[in-house]
Design a protein around this motif. Sequence first.
Motif, PDB file in Angstrom:
ATOM      1  N   ALA A   1     -23.640  23.265  87.318  1.00 14.38           N
ATOM      2  CA  ALA A   1     -22.550  22.942  86.397  1.00 14.38           C
ATOM      3  C   ALA A   1     -21.335  22.439  87.165  1.00 14.38           C
ATOM      4  O   ALA A   1     -20.595  21.576  86.684  1.00 14.38           O
TER       5      ALA A   1
ATOM      6  N   ALA B   1     -24.472  29.629  96.512  1.00 13.51           N
ATOM      7  CA  ALA B   1     -24.693  28.211  96.250  1.00 13.51           C
ATOM      8  C   ALA B   1     -23.391  27.465  96.488  1.00 13.51           C
ATOM      9  O   ALA B   1     -22.326  28.066  96.610  1.00 13.51           O
ATOM     10  N   PHE B   2     -23.520  26.138  96.553  1.00 11.98           N
ATOM     11  CA  PHE B   2     -22.334  25.288  96.587  1.00 11.98           C
ATOM     12  C   PHE B   2     -21.832  25.085  95.169  1.00 11.98           C
ATOM     13  O   PHE B   2     -22.618  25.012  94.222  1.00 11.98           O
ATOM     14  N   HIS B   3     -20.526  24.940  95.049  1.00 10.46           N
ATOM     15  CA  HIS B   3     -19.926  24.644  93.769  1.00 10.46           C
ATOM     16  C   HIS B   3     -19.009  23.449  93.966  1.00 10.46           C
ATOM     17  O   HIS B   3     -18.409  23.310  95.018  1.00 10.46           O
TER      18      HIS B   3
ATOM     19  N   ILE C   1     -20.121  29.753  96.597  1.00 18.75           N
ATOM     20  CA  ILE C   1     -19.842  30.730  95.552  1.00 18.75           C
ATOM     21  C   ILE C   1     -21.020  31.691  95.381  1.00 18.75           C
ATOM     22  O   ILE C   1     -22.129  31.435  95.834  1.00 18.75           O
ATOM     23  N   THR C   2     -20.734  32.790  94.723  1.00 21.53           N
ATOM     24  CA  THR C   2     -21.789  33.650  94.224  1.00 21.53           C
ATOM     25  C   THR C   2     -21.417  34.004  92.795  1.00 21.53           C
ATOM     26  O   THR C   2     -20.243  34.154  92.482  1.00 21.53           O
ATOM     27  N   ASN C   3     -22.408  34.079  91.929  1.00 15.40           N
ATOM     28  CA  ASN C   3     -22.125  34.436  90.544  1.00 15.40           C
ATOM     29  C   ASN C   3     -22.917  35.678  90.148  1.00 15.40           C
ATOM     30  O   ASN C   3     -23.010  36.029  88.989  1.00 15.40           O
ATOM     31  N   SER C   4     -23.498  36.357  91.161  1.00 14.00           N
ATOM     32  CA  SER C   4     -24.320  37.520  90.827  1.00 14.00           C
ATOM     33  C   SER C   4     -23.421  38.703  90.505  1.00 14.00           C
ATOM     34  O   SER C   4     -22.232  38.695  90.788  1.00 14.00           O
TER      35      SER C   4
ATOM     36  N   LYS D   1     -24.491  27.928  87.937  1.00 12.70           N
ATOM     37  CA  LYS D   1     -23.067  27.621  88.101  1.00 12.70           C
ATOM     38  C   LYS D   1     -22.888  26.471  89.089  1.00 12.70           C
ATOM     39  O   LYS D   1     -22.030  25.610  88.912  1.00 12.70           O
ATOM     40  N   SER D   2     -23.705  26.493  90.132  1.00 12.47           N
ATOM     41  CA  SER D   2     -23.629  25.442  91.144  1.00 12.47           C
ATOM     42  C   SER D   2     -23.922  24.070  90.529  1.00 12.47           C
ATOM     43  O   SER D   2     -23.230  23.092  90.808  1.00 12.47           O
TER      44      SER D   2
ATOM     45  N   ARG E   1     -37.299  26.146  85.342  1.00  9.46           N
ATOM     46  CA  ARG E   1     -36.151  25.805  86.159  1.00  9.46           C
ATOM     47  C   ARG E   1     -35.731  24.349  85.962  1.00  9.46           C
ATOM     48  O   ARG E   1     -34.550  24.018  85.988  1.00  9.46           O
TER      49      ARG E   1
ATOM     50  N   ASP F   1     -31.262  32.392  89.187  1.00  2.62           N
ATOM     51  CA  ASP F   1     -30.059  33.173  89.421  1.00  2.62           C
ATOM     52  C   ASP F   1     -28.873  32.406  88.859  1.00  2.62           C
ATOM     53  O   ASP F   1     -28.793  31.178  88.995  1.00  2.62           O
ATOM     54  N   SER F   2     -27.943  33.123  88.235  1.00  2.23           N
ATOM     55  CA  SER F   2     -26.836  32.444  87.576  1.00  2.23           C
ATOM     56  C   SER F   2     -25.981  31.664  88.575  1.00  2.23           C
ATOM     57  O   SER F   2     -25.321  30.696  88.213  1.00  2.23           O
ATOM     58  N   THR F   3     -26.014  32.071  89.849  1.00  6.67           N
ATOM     59  CA  THR F   3     -25.270  31.325  90.870  1.00  6.67           C
ATOM     60  C   THR F   3     -25.751  29.878  90.946  1.00  6.67           C
ATOM     61  O   THR F   3     -24.956  28.951  91.091  1.00  6.67           O
ATOM     62  N   GLN F   4     -27.065  29.697  90.856  1.00  7.24           N
ATOM     63  CA  GLN F   4     -27.625  28.343  90.951  1.00  7.24           C
ATOM     64  C   GLN F   4     -27.223  27.505  89.738  1.00  7.24           C
ATOM     65  O   GLN F   4     -26.955  26.311  89.863  1.00  7.24           O
TER      66      GLN F   4
ATOM     67  N   ILE G   1     -23.453  30.166  81.175  1.00  4.34           N
ATOM     68  CA  ILE G   1     -24.164  30.168  82.464  1.00  4.34           C
ATOM     69  C   ILE G   1     -25.201  31.289  82.494  1.00  4.34           C
ATOM     70  O   ILE G   1     -26.344  31.094  82.890  1.00  4.34           O
ATOM     71  N   GLN G   2     -24.791  32.481  82.043  1.00  7.20           N
ATOM     72  CA  GLN G   2     -25.720  33.609  82.008  1.00  7.20           C
ATOM     73  C   GLN G   2     -26.918  33.309  81.111  1.00  7.20           C
ATOM     74  O   GLN G   2     -28.066  33.571  81.470  1.00  7.20           O
TER      75      GLN G   2
ATOM     76  N   ASP H   1     -31.446  34.214  96.005  1.00 10.10           N
ATOM     77  CA  ASP H   1     -30.652  32.974  96.045  1.00 10.10           C
ATOM     78  C   ASP H   1     -29.343  33.134  95.264  1.00 10.10           C
ATOM     79  O   ASP H   1     -29.131  32.485  94.255  1.00 10.10           O
ATOM     80  N   VAL H   2     -28.510  34.001  95.769  1.00 12.25           N
ATOM     81  CA  VAL H   2     -27.259  34.328  95.081  1.00 12.25           C
ATOM     82  C   VAL H   2     -26.051  33.603  95.674  1.00 12.25           C
ATOM     83  O   VAL H   2     -24.916  33.889  95.306  1.00 12.25           O
TER      84      VAL H   2
END
Lengths: 164, 825
Positions: free
Chosen positions: A63, B193-195, B204-207, A60-61, A23, A55-58, A45-46, B190-191
């Motif tokens: 970035a 997060a802040f962007h 946001i969520t990117n899942s 993206k966050s 991580r 998780d890709s959300t993290q 990102i993926q 953890d899906v």
Amino acid sequence: MSIHDKKYAERIAAQFAKYPTKRSAVMPLLYIAQEEYGWISPEAIQEVAELCNMDSTQVKSIAGFYTMYSEKPKGKYWLQVCTDLPCALRGADEFYEELKAYLEVEDGGTSRDGLFTVEHVMCLAACDKAPMLQCNFHFMENLDMDKMKAFIEEKRAEAKKHEE
Amino acid sequence: MSDTVKIYIDDKAYDVPAGMNLVDAAKMAGNDIPVFCYHPKMEPVGMCRMCLVEMGSIQKDRASGEVLLDDKGNPQIRWFPKLQTACTTNVSDGLVIRTNTPQVDQARENVVEFLLTSHPLDCPICDKGGECPLQNLTMEHGPGSSRMVYSDKLKLDKHVPLGDLIFLDEERCIQCARCIRFQDEIAGDDVLAFHERGRSLQIITNSDPGFDSYFSGNTADICPVGALTTADFRFGARPWELTEVPSICPHDAAGSNISLSMRLDRDHGGRAIIKRVMPRQNENVNEIWISDKTRFGHHFTRDEHSRLLCPLVRRGGNFNETEWKTALEYAANELQLAGGSVAAIAGSGMSNEDLWELRQLVTGLGGERLGAWPPTHAGADLVAQVGVGQGTNLGDLGKGDAVLIVASDLEEEVPIWRLRIKQAHDRGALVVVMNGRPTRMDDFASTVIHYDYSKAAGAFDLLQKEHGDTARQLTGAKNLVVIAGAEGVDLAGSRALMQAAANFLIESGHVGKPNNGLMATFPGANGMGQYYLGFTPEATQDIIANPPKVLFIAQADLLFDDPAAVSWLKQVETIIQLTLFAEEPVPGVTAALPIQSFAERDGSFVNGERRVQRFYTAQGPIGQALPAWQVLNRLGVQLGLGRSKLSASILMNEIAQSIPAFAGITYKALAHVEPQFPLVGGDDVYYGGTAYRNKGGLGVQIPAAADNGGAVTKGKVEKPAAIKASGGQLLVVPATRLYNRERVFRSSELVHPRVPDAYVAMNAADARKLGIENGDMVSISAGGSTLKVRAHVNGAAPQGAVILPRHLSDTPAPLAITAGEVSKA
């Protein structure tokens, strides 16, 4: 195209080796991805998420938080011009206007040939050498439009040659 | 928390537990410190600054430890130069805070004003209006009028679907990160997060799919503004129009305590319907959380199109609607003709009261066999023996404790247990997961052991022989809970597995104490109730082998669960079915009698921790449906088998007199409540969110035989022959998916996009051998049925076995693991 390509394997492994958990290597890997794609694309990102087991959300966050990652497609040359006060006193703001006019773009825009993206940024800590910019994170200092035009045309010619 | 410390709030002294969070401590002392980002279930972050207080400490002489006094003889207080956030402070001896000074008032007013600078103030159309922390705290502490120009407000997207179930209103978000922290700290998904940052910051969520979590609805409860709303309740009603009715989740063994928010509804003929399902606090069961299936799986209670509205009887070749009187007379007549050859199969959604009346009726007619449906999980008797001790709270498990999960995909079977065990893992508990394949629980496990499905029943042998270190860690733990499922085993295998689990616990002395013992992921809400009232899966097997003349099928979808049911049901002369749904009647059924859902009547369930919990009548009946117990009681009266009974509570009294496990249990006892911590559900919705305070009862946990010093002995593990696949066959392992096409879930259309298309997971090596590629349609012949489903070739299945989720297609998957043919369709 992918950062899974062999050419990055060694660099990615070297980054992972630096940290106790995968991580932790997310930021250097994002830089590698940006190098590959020119920007932090959804695929990037993926890929980074998979590599770092996050998780890709993290991803993206992260970035999104740091301005040195770009989540929009960029030209091959990303020109970031400092227009803060000390630079402006040395004519950086005029330089920036002329640069935009020469490339026929708005702030943050990409030239029609797809080579140059220009934007103004906050202090890059080279006030004494203004007007200055960073091109793909490398400093170009003590600039004027003549130097700039020469640089732009050189790169355009290179690109043209490359096409042929 | 045995030690207490003395703290001073607004010049009054209080004794509070040492090390407690200051906001919590003040709350216990009756002083509500306003908060937005702080939540008593999560780590503090000090982001919103709403909890600023004046803080200081009483000065002591360093050498002597004596309190230093000023000129007037008062203790010297050393004040912080600036206000401090209460939420990031843990109480210590001599802590002094002031919450009612002009400086604190000013700070609160300023924070509210700051939050309102870009808040849309659309309270009149906001779902949160009326139960909104921001609204309430603005009324209490806000500036009263705005200094901002309204047209300068940030205009952002108000309809951002984070997934199918949760919507984000970007303008309303105050960026407290409660939702993000919930998903990370509590749910473990953890899906969110802040962007971006600063003024551009957004959730946001990117899942894929968006907001991919079984607990997403809880974020709407703890959101201190109307930024997160559920697809179910969005623009559905105003909070002050709702009548709250305490209830119990009808879907799984956790028995989550819920509150049904009822309101009369124009679209449903002016009847009261469930507008939303909310968590009701029960710290021993579900704390203040519920899964999305619990929250969004209620629509069948109002669905007139799918529910059976009046009794149906077959006369000649016709299946006709009729009156209750005629239907009951007809059924009674058939029962009299059976000459004692009567049996019943009851679903796990039936309440204790229903099961009691069914038992009375069947035994009154001379029948003996009471079958539990589905007949997949054995060993409820062992849970009654060595189940988790009275007073068990999974929330207490932590360092030094251990949890073993075996043969279960816990996230899909009982999501709330998965959520609570994830947190136990975070607190330092050893979590060991044993299964034949990877499951989500592996992410929260200290040790994962994969076994060959053909040896699933002998999982404990494997544990002790090949994973001695792990076994010793488990047996040596301070507290040990074993949660067993029945994935990859048939009924005999399930019994062997449960017995081995019980023996494992008895051997190491982890029985008869709180937070120690056995739990099982029985399907449905009342698996343990079935056992206590005499309904067993073994009896079901016997009924299948030797069908009776007359069979009651009560609240059980046999045809959808079991591919073999069609053929053996043909041997039954008369079927009397009690059902919720119109499409369900079994072919050849003699009478189909409509019964009420959990929302239409009162009753009780026994959850997997043997807690008897009561649910209350929330809405009127759909059509002519009656509570199942009433149908059965009337039938009994018709047959001269007893008197008419008027209420479910009377039935509970009868149960308590006849069944020792229920001794002393009354509806009054089940309704007993005690104060719980944290204090949620008051007017201060800003503290715990909109979960409801428990006013319907905490339930009563039936003691296990091992409780109170009862002696229990190990039993013999009768291991059945291993189920093996031979000659090109593969093991077909039916598995549970939380979101599926079961009848009770089918009316909840908003969740449909999340229900996967029918599929089978298979290993790449097996697929290659059979010439199957990812995404191909395959045909699976196993256990007497043939299914056509899509192949997912991935790592979800071990070599030699395919994982076939139940209840995703109209053709049932086999009831238990079996060998089968898989081929490209």
